[in-house]
Enzyme design. Structure first.
Site, PDB file in Angstrom:
ATOM      1  N   GLY A  46       0.833  -1.477   0.151  1.00 11.37           N
ATOM      2  CA  GLY A  46      -0.253   0.047  -0.185  1.00 11.37           C
ATOM      3  C   GLY A  46       0.845   1.727   0.220  1.00 11.37           C
ATOM      4  CD  GLU A  62       1.509   3.218  -3.391  1.00 10.51           C
ATOM      5  OE1 GLU A  62       2.311   1.923  -3.178  1.00 10.51           O
ATOM      6  OE2 GLU A  62       1.638   3.765  -3.383  1.00 10.51           O
ATOM      7  CD  GLU A  66       4.717  -0.979  -1.731  1.00 15.48           C
ATOM      8  OE1 GLU A  66       4.417   0.313  -0.908  1.00 15.48           O
ATOM      9  OE2 GLU A  66       3.688  -1.766  -0.926  1.00 15.48           O
ATOM     10  CG  ASP A  84      -3.615   6.831  17.822  1.00 10.45           C
ATOM     11  OD1 ASP A  84      -4.084   5.852  17.895  1.00 10.45           O
ATOM     12  OD2 ASP A  84      -3.444   6.536  19.391  1.00 10.45           O
ATOM     13  CD  GLU A 116      12.143 -11.263   1.473  1.00 11.02           C
ATOM     14  OE1 GLU A 116      11.819 -11.967   2.008  1.00 11.02           O
ATOM     15  OE2 GLU A 116      12.653 -10.810   2.700  1.00 11.02           O
TER      16      GLU A 116
END
Length: 227
Positions: A46, A62, A66, A84, A116
């Site tokens: 992501g 993404e 990735e 948070d 990875e």
């Protein structure tokens, strides 16, 4: 057009929770982060959403950058908005789920800011970055609900399969054992799992091969909706 609103803007990210079935167990695709925060920790593929793309487009971009995976069907799970949840700034993430035959995506390889990419058993996961453990719990619960109502198990199988393979998916996802005879009887009674007339030999034992008839399944769904 300049952004002149007086209100502060949160950043938006997307995450992909990709489930795969390897023939015996349920697995999930993770990437090892190459940057802070949580550098070298495992997480879902992501990243930050671009201004000119939808959330789904950003999630697929993404995922491809990735892991190398592309052109798969994803469904939106939900937004995660804990204040948070990201130490960098106020970040809202929109999570997506996907269900794939793992053998079709054995080539996964880390790219971009992912060191990875690797498949992990859902029962043997490393610690996850951010709030991804919480997201995974919700994704697994959604998967368990969907497999009871929708034919997603057959998206994880080849075009022809044995009933034992179907049973192994249900047992892996729902984390419970089924009586073989009762399970086979219940599945064949559905009307859209059709014997092909061929057999597969494994460990010296022939197994009847079946196929999923999506047209018949849709007919059954339409009948139930009309009642």
């Amino acid at each position: 057009m300049p952004y002149t609103y007086k209100y502060p803007h949160p950043a938006v990210t997307t995450d992909c929770i990709v489930f795969g079935f390897d023939g015996t167990g349920l697995n999930i695709l993770l990437i090892k982060r190459g940057i802070e925060p949580y550098k070298d920790c495992w997480a879902f593929p992501g990243g930050f959403l671009n201004m000119d793309e939808t959330a789904e487009e950003g999630a697929l971009r993404e995922l491809h950058e990735e892991t190398g995976i592309e052109e798969i069907y994803v469904e939106q799970l939900q937004a995660f908005t804990k204040v948070d949840r990201d130490p960098r700034e106020r970040v809202i993430t929109i999570a997506f789920t996907a269900f794939v035959r793992q053998e079709d995506y054995g080539y996964v390889k880390g790219g971009d800011d992912a060191k990875e990419a690797k498949w992990f058993s859902v029962n043997e996961l490393p610690p996850l970055a951010f709030d991804h453990e919480e997201i995974l719990k919700i994704a697994l619960e959604r998967l368990r609900n969907k497999i009871r109502l929708e034919p997603i198990a057959f998206h994880l199988l080849n075009k022809t399969f044995t009933m034992t393979q179907v049973q192994s998916i249900y047992e892996a996802v729902l984390e419970q054992k089924y009586d073989r005879r009762n399970f086979h009887k219940k599945m064949t009674a559905l009307g859209y799992i059709i014997p092909t007339g061929d057999k597969q030999t494994a460990n010296g034992r022939p197994g009847i091969l079946y196929s999923f008839d999506e047209e018949k399944y849709n007919e059954e769904v339409s009948k139930r909706s009309a009642i």
